[in-house]
Design a protein around this motif. Structure first.
Motif, PDB file in Angstrom:
ATOM      1  N   ILE A 522      67.893 -47.400 -66.445  1.00  0.00           N
ATOM      2  CA  ILE A 522      67.367 -48.244 -65.366  1.00  0.00           C
ATOM      3  C   ILE A 522      68.439 -48.502 -64.312  1.00  0.00           C
ATOM      4  O   ILE A 522      68.167 -48.471 -63.108  1.00  0.00           O
ATOM      5  N   GLN A 523      69.667 -48.766 -64.752  1.00  0.00           N
ATOM      6  CA  GLN A 523      70.760 -49.006 -63.806  1.00  0.00           C
ATOM      7  C   GLN A 523      71.011 -47.798 -62.916  1.00  0.00           C
ATOM      8  O   GLN A 523      71.331 -47.942 -61.733  1.00  0.00           O
ATOM      9  N   ALA A 524      70.861 -46.602 -63.463  1.00  0.00           N
ATOM     10  CA  ALA A 524      71.114 -45.381 -62.698  1.00  0.00           C
ATOM     11  C   ALA A 524      70.094 -45.199 -61.587  1.00  0.00           C
ATOM     12  O   ALA A 524      70.440 -44.753 -60.485  1.00  0.00           O
ATOM     13  N   ASN A 525      68.850 -45.566 -61.832  1.00  0.00           N
ATOM     14  CA  ASN A 525      67.793 -45.397 -60.826  1.00  0.00           C
ATOM     15  C   ASN A 525      66.666 -46.397 -61.098  1.00  0.00           C
ATOM     16  O   ASN A 525      65.673 -46.068 -61.756  1.00  0.00           O
ATOM     17  N   PRO A 526      66.777 -47.625 -60.589  1.00  0.00           N
ATOM     18  CA  PRO A 526      65.802 -48.678 -60.925  1.00  0.00           C
ATOM     19  C   PRO A 526      64.431 -48.487 -60.272  1.00  0.00           C
ATOM     20  O   PRO A 526      63.430 -48.966 -60.806  1.00  0.00           O
ATOM     21  N   ALA A 527      64.369 -47.809 -59.126  1.00  0.00           N
ATOM     22  CA  ALA A 527      63.140 -47.756 -58.332  1.00  0.00           C
ATOM     23  C   ALA A 527      61.909 -47.297 -59.121  1.00  0.00           C
ATOM     24  O   ALA A 527      60.870 -47.974 -59.107  1.00  0.00           O
ATOM     25  N   PRO A 528      61.949 -46.144 -59.830  1.00  0.00           N
ATOM     26  CA  PRO A 528      60.736 -45.707 -60.547  1.00  0.00           C
ATOM     27  C   PRO A 528      60.315 -46.630 -61.671  1.00  0.00           C
ATOM     28  O   PRO A 528      59.145 -46.635 -62.067  1.00  0.00           O
ATOM     29  N   TYR A 529      61.247 -47.413 -62.202  1.00  0.00           N
ATOM     30  CA  TYR A 529      60.890 -48.347 -63.272  1.00  0.00           C
ATOM     31  C   TYR A 529      60.112 -49.549 -62.732  1.00  0.00           C
ATOM     32  O   TYR A 529      59.488 -50.279 -63.500  1.00  0.00           O
ATOM     33  N   ILE A 530      60.157 -49.735 -61.415  1.00  0.00           N
ATOM     34  CA  ILE A 530      59.361 -50.799 -60.787  1.00  0.00           C
ATOM     35  C   ILE A 530      58.058 -50.228 -60.258  1.00  0.00           C
ATOM     36  O   ILE A 530      56.975 -50.778 -60.498  1.00  0.00           O
ATOM     37  N   GLU A 531      58.147 -49.105 -59.552  1.00  0.00           N
ATOM     38  CA  GLU A 531      56.948 -48.487 -58.969  1.00  0.00           C
ATOM     39  C   GLU A 531      57.061 -46.975 -59.117  1.00  0.00           C
ATOM     40  O   GLU A 531      57.728 -46.310 -58.331  1.00  0.00           O
ATOM     41  N   ASP A 532      56.408 -46.444 -60.126  1.00  0.00           N
ATOM     42  CA  ASP A 532      56.457 -45.021 -60.422  1.00  0.00           C
ATOM     43  C   ASP A 532      55.191 -44.348 -59.890  1.00  0.00           C
ATOM     44  O   ASP A 532      54.112 -44.943 -59.891  1.00  0.00           O
ATOM     45  N   VAL A 533      55.302 -43.096 -59.438  1.00  0.00           N
ATOM     46  CA  VAL A 533      54.129 -42.412 -58.885  1.00  0.00           C
ATOM     47  C   VAL A 533      53.057 -42.183 -59.949  1.00  0.00           C
ATOM     48  O   VAL A 533      51.877 -42.019 -59.638  1.00  0.00           O
TER      49      VAL A 533
END
Length: 538
Positions: A522-533
């Motif tokens: 999650i720390q490496a790339n938080p964005a998809p863990y909040i809003e994933d396609v």
């Protein structure tokens, strides 16, 4: 006062569900027989029905009949899917513990659809939440719909009568009252304009794709039925703070100073250690009994006609200090995604005793510690608002102690503090809440959103108001995430009000350890863990 057994909500719900199951199965059997007799058998016996000329004739000369046949086939497919779904639901629920043990890939919810890819940057996602999800109106008694109000008042009147306590009132607390979540009933309120259509859509399509990117922010109602400590029947009890080394901070007992003969609440007391104590267990079971005997006509139910006027499934369980009531349509017992469920009403009902102008010694440091937030005036107001006792024992007590311990709650203080939370901080909290509900919860079942709110309150104290700005939003989110990771690494999360109370004390250390690898991703790339396609498909 004993209420008639026949009026219990849960028993009536079970009978209704059984009847509907039987009716549906009989309908399916009759339907299959009719299809075989009038469609399948003629096609098998007469070759003429299998020729293209036959279909061409009906399409050309009887288009309405063809259209009706297609609709009939579609409805039958829906009927069979629905029947299979309802038969599978109780089986899956019964075997869920075994499935969860032997299928560590988390077969439930959207983990199948997660593709670790987001169309937006983290900053854009956070600003989207800031603009669209931080202006929810906190749920206050004056904004509730009439049906929900009537239901709460019926519970309130039942408590007055059965508990023999006058001058009681209710208070809305929790995420819905703090504007940190959207209650199910309010979200579905506009759907009441076309209730049958909404019911059929969700009833037959409960496992079809739908956009659920932010449905994890939905929450239940938290209702405290409370009385003041100055109440005639309550002021005969004195607080007995637990000071032993084995005692968990934040718990007390209520010892009766009068003889059992003169005590109007003697039926709620237990004799332990040669003293009479107000029993939290008896109070909790009485509240459960009151809720279970409310009239179905007073339930905040789905507005469906006929036998669906009340939701067929009514579940009632004791959860901590609360009695949880959930109502939902038949066929929603198990979901592809928990956030897709159609809930008519979900609420936690708690009994509380409010001690005004008093502050517990175990939380004495809260008012004096150095902080950036909240202001000194707000701290003074909260300090004067007192605390609430709720019927919840500590987790490390004996069975005897479980019945007489009460938990010190500051839910009303948290509700007041929520009005002072900066909008940017609220957006970051909601984003982290999405991460928890959509991903972290699968690895650690006991990780609650209340722990996130505790971390948020701690971080608000540590940082100046200028830190929580739009330009600094990504750093604000990283701050909350880093604090959560630190708590997981140290396996310790101090309560915001009572620092000596560790919220992680009763959590499984293995579950916390399993979160470390997830946090790294999650720390490496938080964005998809909040809003994933992939979230729009599950």
């Amino acid at each position: 006062m004993e209420l008639p057994i026949s009026s219990r909500l849960t028993e009536r719900s079970k009978r209704r569900v059984r009847v509907l199951h039987v009716c549906l199965i009989v309908t399916v059997i009759w339907n299959m027989f009719a299809i075989y007799k009038y469609f399948v058998d003629p096609f098998v016996q007469d070759p003429f029905f299998r020729r293209w000329k036959f279909f061409k004739y009906w399409i050309t000369n009887e288009p309405l009949v063809v259209l009706f046949s297609l609709v009939f086939v579609s409805l039958n497919v829906c009927l069979y899917i629905c029947t299979g779904f309802m038969i599978i639901s109780p089986i899956v629920r019964t075997l869920w513990g075994v499935l969860k043990r032997y299928f560590p890939c988390r077969i439930r919810r959207r983990t199948w659809c997660f593709c670790n890819c987001s169309c937006k940057s983290l900053e854009r996602i956070l600003k989207g939440i800031h603009d669209s999800h931080c202006d929810w109106e906190p749920q206050r008694p004056d904004v509730l719909d009439d049906t929900t109000k009537r239901y709460i008042f019926s519970i309130l009147n039942g408590c007055k009568e059965k508990l023999n306590i006058e001058n009681m009132h209710y208070r809305l607390v929790g995420s819905s009252a703090e504007g940190l979540g959207k209650p199910y009933t309010v979200e579905l309120n506009k759907g009441y304009l076309d209730p049958l259509g909404k019911f059929l859509l969700r009833f037959f399509c409960c496992c079809c794709p739908c956009s659920t990117a932010y449905t994890s922010l939905r929450t239940d109602f938290d209702i405290i039925i409370e009385c003041d400590s100055s109440n005639t029947n309550i002021n005969t009890f004195k607080l007995e703070h637990l000071r032993s080394e084995n005692d968990t901070p934040g718990f007390v007992r209520l010892q009766c100073e009068e003889t059992r003969e003169n005590n109007h609440l003697a039926f709620l007391c237990k004799n332990v250690y040669a003293h009479n104590y107000l029993s939290s267990g008896l109070v909790r079971s009485n509240i459960s009994d009151i809720v279970n005997h409310t009239s179905e006509n007073e339930l905040p139910s789905s507005r469906i006609f006929g036998i669906f006027k009340h939701p067929p499934v009514i579940e009632l369980e004791e959860s901590g200090p609360a009695v949880k009531l959930v109502t939902y349509p038949l066929g929603q017992a198990w979901y592809w995604n928990d956030d897709q469920k159609v809930v008519s009403f979900e609420g936690d009902i708690v009994f509380g005793i409010h001690y005004l102008q008093a502050w517990p010694s175990c939380a004495a440091r809260w008012s004096s510690r150095p902080r950036f937030w909240p202001s000194a005036n707000v701290v003074k107001e909260i300090f004067q608002s007192g605390f609430i006792l709720v019927p919840k024992p500590s987790h490390n007590r004996t069975d005897m102690d479980d019945e007489i311990e009460w938990h010190i709650s500051f839910s009303h203080c948290e509700m007041y503090l929520s009005t002072k939370i900066p909008k940017v901080a609220k957006a970051c909290y909601l984003a982290l809440k999405l991460v928890l509900k959509n991903h972290l919860a699968y690895h650690c079942d006991n990780l609650k959103t209340y722990y996130l709110k505790t971390i948020l309150l701690w971080e608000l104290e540590k940082h100046a108001e200028e830190f929580w700005s739009l330009e600094n939003m990504v750093e604000c989110f990283d701050c909350l995430l880093d604090s959560l990771i630190k708590c997981a690494n140290e396996k310790k999360c101090p309560n915001y009000w009572i620092e000596s109370l560790d919220l992680f004390e009763k959590m499984d250390r293995k579950d916390l350890s399993s979160l470390i690898d997830v946090f790294r991703k999650i720390q490496a790339n938080p964005a998809p863990y909040i809003e994933d396609v992939g979230s729009m498909w599950c």
